[in-house]
Design an enzyme around this catalytic site. Sequence first.
Site, PDB file in Angstrom:
ATOM      1  N   GLU A 207       0.868  -1.221   0.079  1.00 27.19           N
ATOM      2  CA  GLU A 207       0.017  -0.110  -0.030  1.00 27.19           C
ATOM      3  C   GLU A 207       0.814   1.200  -0.032  1.00 27.19           C
ATOM      4  O   GLU A 207       0.598   2.052   0.990  1.00 27.19           O
ATOM      5  CB  GLU A 207      -0.995  -0.049   1.192  1.00 27.19           C
ATOM      6  CG  GLU A 207      -2.023  -1.112   1.228  1.00 27.19           C
ATOM      7  CD  GLU A 207      -2.735  -1.473   2.484  1.00 27.19           C
ATOM      8  OE1 GLU A 207      -2.775  -0.489   3.294  1.00 27.19           O
ATOM      9  OE2 GLU A 207      -3.308  -2.508   2.569  1.00 27.19           O
ATOM     10  N   ASN A 248       2.009  -5.277  -3.042  1.00 28.36           N
ATOM     11  CA  ASN A 248       0.706  -5.595  -2.741  1.00 28.36           C
ATOM     12  C   ASN A 248      -0.293  -4.385  -2.434  1.00 28.36           C
ATOM     13  O   ASN A 248       0.251  -3.389  -1.679  1.00 28.36           O
ATOM     14  CB  ASN A 248       0.527  -6.375  -1.265  1.00 28.36           C
ATOM     15  CG  ASN A 248      -0.537  -7.200  -0.948  1.00 28.36           C
ATOM     16  OD1 ASN A 248      -1.222  -7.611  -1.809  1.00 28.36           O
ATOM     17  ND2 ASN A 248      -1.171  -7.160   0.170  1.00 28.36           N
ATOM     18  N   HIS A 284     -10.467  -6.189  -1.662  1.00 30.87           N
ATOM     19  CA  HIS A 284     -11.236  -5.577  -0.873  1.00 30.87           C
ATOM     20  C   HIS A 284     -12.499  -5.093  -1.684  1.00 30.87           C
ATOM     21  O   HIS A 284     -12.295  -3.709  -1.769  1.00 30.87           O
ATOM     22  CB  HIS A 284     -10.740  -4.689   0.339  1.00 30.87           C
ATOM     23  CG  HIS A 284      -9.705  -5.503   1.045  1.00 30.87           C
ATOM     24  ND1 HIS A 284     -10.022  -6.514   1.976  1.00 30.87           N
ATOM     25  CD2 HIS A 284      -8.234  -5.353   1.229  1.00 30.87           C
ATOM     26  CE1 HIS A 284      -9.020  -6.909   2.601  1.00 30.87           C
ATOM     27  NE2 HIS A 284      -7.878  -6.154   2.337  1.00 30.87           N
ATOM     28  N   GLU A 314      -6.256 -10.769  -0.504  1.00 24.92           N
ATOM     29  CA  GLU A 314      -7.034 -10.427   0.639  1.00 24.92           C
ATOM     30  C   GLU A 314      -8.479 -10.173   0.040  1.00 24.92           C
ATOM     31  O   GLU A 314      -9.327  -9.231   0.827  1.00 24.92           O
ATOM     32  CB  GLU A 314      -6.625  -9.086   1.292  1.00 24.92           C
ATOM     33  CG  GLU A 314      -5.107  -9.293   1.421  1.00 24.92           C
ATOM     34  CD  GLU A 314      -4.622  -7.925   2.261  1.00 24.92           C
ATOM     35  OE1 GLU A 314      -5.569  -7.064   2.713  1.00 24.92           O
ATOM     36  OE2 GLU A 314      -3.123  -7.601   2.145  1.00 24.92           O
ATOM     37  N   ASP A 316     -12.351 -10.191   0.070  1.00 25.37           N
ATOM     38  CA  ASP A 316     -13.647  -9.968   0.585  1.00 25.37           C
ATOM     39  C   ASP A 316     -14.448  -8.985  -0.312  1.00 25.37           C
ATOM     40  O   ASP A 316     -14.057  -8.306  -0.994  1.00 25.37           O
ATOM     41  CB  ASP A 316     -13.448  -9.656   2.111  1.00 25.37           C
ATOM     42  CG  ASP A 316     -12.903  -8.371   2.361  1.00 25.37           C
ATOM     43  OD1 ASP A 316     -12.427  -7.380   1.662  1.00 25.37           O
ATOM     44  OD2 ASP A 316     -12.399  -8.395   3.693  1.00 25.37           O
TER      45      ASP A 316
HETATM   46  O1  9MR Z   1      -7.359  -7.541   8.886  1.00 23.38           O
HETATM   47  C1  9MR Z   1      -6.370  -6.634   9.779  1.00 23.38           C
HETATM   48  C2  9MR Z   1      -7.053  -6.226  10.766  1.00 23.38           C
HETATM   49  O2  9MR Z   1      -6.928  -7.192  11.671  1.00 23.38           O
HETATM   50  C3  9MR Z   1      -5.790  -4.987  11.269  1.00 23.38           C
HETATM   51  O3  9MR Z   1      -6.547  -4.322  12.476  1.00 23.38           O
HETATM   52  C4  9MR Z   1      -5.502  -4.011  10.362  1.00 23.38           C
HETATM   53  C5  9MR Z   1      -4.629  -3.174  10.867  1.00 23.38           C
HETATM   54  O4  9MR Z   1      -4.451  -2.128   9.883  1.00 23.38           O
HETATM   55  O5  9MR Z   1      -5.122  -5.016   9.164  1.00 23.38           O
HETATM   56  C6  9MR Z   1      -5.986  -5.694   8.502  1.00 23.38           C
HETATM   57  O6  9MR Z   1      -5.396  -6.152   7.352  1.00 23.38           O
HETATM   58  C7  9MR Z   1      -5.152  -5.312   6.226  1.00 23.38           C
HETATM   59  C8  9MR Z   1      -4.003  -6.087   5.620  1.00 23.38           C
HETATM   60  O7  9MR Z   1      -2.949  -6.294   6.427  1.00 23.38           O
HETATM   61  C9  9MR Z   1      -3.463  -4.989   4.550  1.00 23.38           C
HETATM   62  N1  9MR Z   1      -4.466  -4.516   3.616  1.00 23.38           N
HETATM   63  C10 9MR Z   1      -5.898  -4.029   4.154  1.00 23.38           C
HETATM   64  C11 9MR Z   1      -6.058  -5.034   5.321  1.00 23.38           C
HETATM   65  C12 9MR Z   1      -7.448  -4.654   5.884  1.00 23.38           C
HETATM   66  O8  9MR Z   1      -7.314  -3.438   6.648  1.00 23.38           O
END
Ligand code: 9MR
Length: 523
Positions: A207, A248, A284, A314, A316
């Site tokens: 990101e 990613n 997402h 990832e 959903d």
């Molecule tokens: O699913 C993850 C969540 O449990 C955490 O609190 C969060 C912290 O920023 O990160 C979420 O996962 C992220 C992933 O690592 C990177 N892409 C976006 C995902 C959703 O926020």
Amino acid sequence: MARSTLLFLSGLLASAAPVVYAQQFGGTLGEVSAESVLSSSGSPSSSSSSSVSTSSSSSTNSNFTSSSTSTIDLAAIGLHTLAKANGLLFFGTATDTNLFNDSAYMQIVNDRNMFGILVPENSQKWQPIEPTQNNFQFNNSDRVHSLANSNQQMLRCHTLTWFQQLPAFVTTTAWTRATLTAAIQTHIANVVGHFKGACYSWDVVNEALNDNGTFRNSVFFQTLGTDFIPISFLAAAKADPNARLYYNDFNIEFDNNKTAAALNIVGLVRRAGARIDGVGFQGHMTTGQTPSRQAMANVFRKFTALDLEVAITELDVRQTSLPPSTAQQAQQATDYVSMVGGCLDVDGCVGVVAWEYTDRYSWIPSTFPGTGAACLFDENLEPKPAYTAVASLLAAKATGVPAGATIAGIGAGLTNSGAGGAGNGGGVSGGAGVNTNNNGGSPSTSSGTGSNSGSQGSQGSTANIPSAEFIGNFGGRPGLVAASSVNGANAGGGSNSGSSSSSASGSTSTASSSSGSGGAYGY
Ligand code: 9MR
């Protein structure tokens, strides 16, 4: 579909899976190549029904003679097994140690037919793993690795240089160029080094882009400009030469400015002489705002044209109002199929990871209140229409059997009585493709038409065969991963390193349509 059915069938299938893997990784066990098994042709049915009628088997396999089941739910075979049958490397899920005490949840996580790759949802991020400078805490991430190991599942490793979940020392130190470079290098050397050989891939940089395609104003960018990106990739390549190295991001699925910027990052890394092997499309998505299957495939191809692999990392698809109506569930199923179908249609798309497989533990509702129900399974761990649609898509494409078609002869696997297709009855020691029944297949080949009444092979042949992916051969290049298993994307793999010149210009010249769509997800 009752979960008991799901688990029952998953259990039956468990010992057959290694054979499938060994074949696809060019193992010595099978003579059936992935290609010959996976002559997937024609468009998969979009029907959400995946139940198929079966005649009773002539099997002598006690597993089956004891069953009175007359219907096989193709969806119950498991997403990973179905994905493998299509030539993908994996279908997986994010998970983490905070959920390990939910035994019902874990039963599905642990099912390798369902999920062949795990991703630590949080425990490999910078804050948990290096909370204070040079103090590395691997306990939780090691537990995820151990779980994958004991389940013979692969591991996608996530993530190294990311603007979120950073420890205070990273965000508050008055860095110079030299000190932040050293901090990144130290972090990556230790973390990637610790997991050396265990990770199919690393999300090296995550990101780095804003939704408009400009660079995110992170601590890394502020101090190092875009140099933090190749610095990270160089450090990761040094620490694990065999892990595939990914950029990613989210909202790069829409062929917009951000997509073009991600392509540009590939060139940027390569021009610096660093290796990048893949781009992860987080996926997402929001119901009704997901690219069509064809549009998704076209975006993937822009990346695979640069000699990269891609994956949905990832996935959903969230509902914007809750609880979802039947129509909303159907739309979600369509959207999931667009995403997974787009991947299936592109040589070089290696797999799909769900960002939690169940609404019970999705990150969405807490981040976007009022939205949710984004996962393949509901809060009660029941598969949703989206699950059935994805499983049907995979099964239909692998077998040539349209969802809902009659299937005869479960004793020799999912043979094709209705539609011809791949011919699943063959295989040397357990069938091939989606022939995942635990019964061994007849050495005789199946034409793929008519029922397969092949006699049962020895079950013993399927026991305790470590899959190539599990033992780490996935990283071996060249050669250890059969080209067919990744749709050719990695043929000659490893040569990406240093192949900067060819990709650099191409990456920047890819015009963006600037559709501005997407943006469904942002911080
Ligand atoms: O699913 C993850 C969540 O449990 C955490 O609190 C969060 C912290 O920023 O990160 C979420 O996962 C992220 C992933 O690592 C990177 N892409 C976006 C995902 C959703 O926020």
